[in-house]
Design a protein around this motif. Sequence first.
Motif, short mmCIF file in Angstrom:
data_model
loop_
_atom_site.label_atom_id
_atom_site.label_comp_id
_atom_site.label_asym_id
_atom_site.label_seq_id
_atom_site.Cartn_x
_atom_site.Cartn_y
_atom_site.Cartn_z
N TYR A 1 -2.79 10.14 5.37
CA TYR A 1 -2.19 8.93 4.98
C TYR A 1 -1.22 10.10 3.64
CZ TYR A 1 -1.11 5.56 1.49
OH TYR A 1 -0.59 3.78 0.63
N PRO B 1 -3.35 6.79 -3.66
CA PRO B 1 -3.27 6.85 -2.66
C PRO B 1 -5.00 7.89 -2.62
CG PRO B 1 -2.34 8.87 -3.34
CD PRO B 1 -2.23 7.44 -4.26
N THR C 1 4.09 5.36 4.02
CA THR C 1 3.05 6.27 4.07
C THR C 1 2.05 6.26 5.21
OG1 THR C 1 2.07 4.35 3.84
CG2 THR C 1 3.31 5.82 1.73
N CYS C 2 1.84 5.44 6.63
CA CYS C 2 1.15 6.21 7.14
C CYS C 2 2.05 6.29 8.51
CB CYS C 2 0.20 4.73 7.54
SG CYS C 2 -0.10 4.03 6.45
N GLY D 1 4.18 10.00 7.33
CA GLY D 1 2.73 10.14 7.30
C GLY D 1 1.86 10.25 8.10
N LEU E 1 -1.03 9.24 9.43
CA LEU E 1 -2.65 8.32 9.20
C LEU E 1 -1.97 7.14 10.75
CD1 LEU E 1 -4.85 7.16 8.22
CD2 LEU E 1 -3.75 5.59 7.44
#
Length: 275
Positions: free
Chosen positions: A106, A167, A206-207, A215, A217
């Motif tokens: 992440y 986070p 973000t992911c 990101g 993730l």
Amino acid sequence: MQRALLLLSFIPFLACQPSSKNTQEKPSVDSTQTLVSELDSTSIDLVEKKATLGKAETITVTNDPVFHKTKTFEAIPLGNVLKQIPAYAHLKPEETQVVFECEDGYNPSMPLTKVISSKAYLAIRDKDAAAGEDWTTLQKGPETKKIAPFYICYTDGRGNDPTYKWPYNLVKISLTSASKETAALFPKHDDSVVKGYGLFKTHCLTCHALNGVGGTLGPELNRPKSVTEYWKTGDLKAFIANPERYRDRVKMPNLGLKKKEIDEIVGYLSYMAKQ
């Protein structure tokens, strides 16, 4: 990778420079180490530097959006941590993004101006944890989340604003050029998908990475093939609206997006499939 390429291209250049005696000399070990240090000056490894991050204080976070209640932490002002990044003093805040890198992939980012204008903290211990423990166990559905070693939180009520990132499982903080991120993702040839770009950047980047930016993730969404090219549009939109209806034990949360917002995001992804 870019740092490594720059280093490899720069060292031979140094090596071929004539000395005052008109002879060729290789750079000294010291000069090479200095160059590596300069190229590596835009980030801080929080785990490695834990002992020198700064003085901690007790803070209270009202309505913490991760724990969904008021929490008390032992924490260090984030501004004090950022100042330990060598490049920090030389960067323009309005041109800089702060990237939070977590163990699980992440990697949310925020404008540096937002970070320094808020009461942001780097939490190093949960004071509500059981005796002998540093952190409270966080259960999200069937998953137990690891909060350690660090967690970003705020004491000025930022929990309802999705542009502020919280986070946990944080291990590293980096500073990068805002224009670099924008150049890779901004829709330059179609103004109609700019809103979708903004929503994607806030809720998805973000992911998920797009063209390598973002990101890890979740899966990369655009290369080598765009998600819009192998998902039916209706199913993709329905999945974004409620991931649990499509996949058991899915990691992606329900983002609470409106139908129009989801349409905007998918429209942007469809545009980026050609980029």
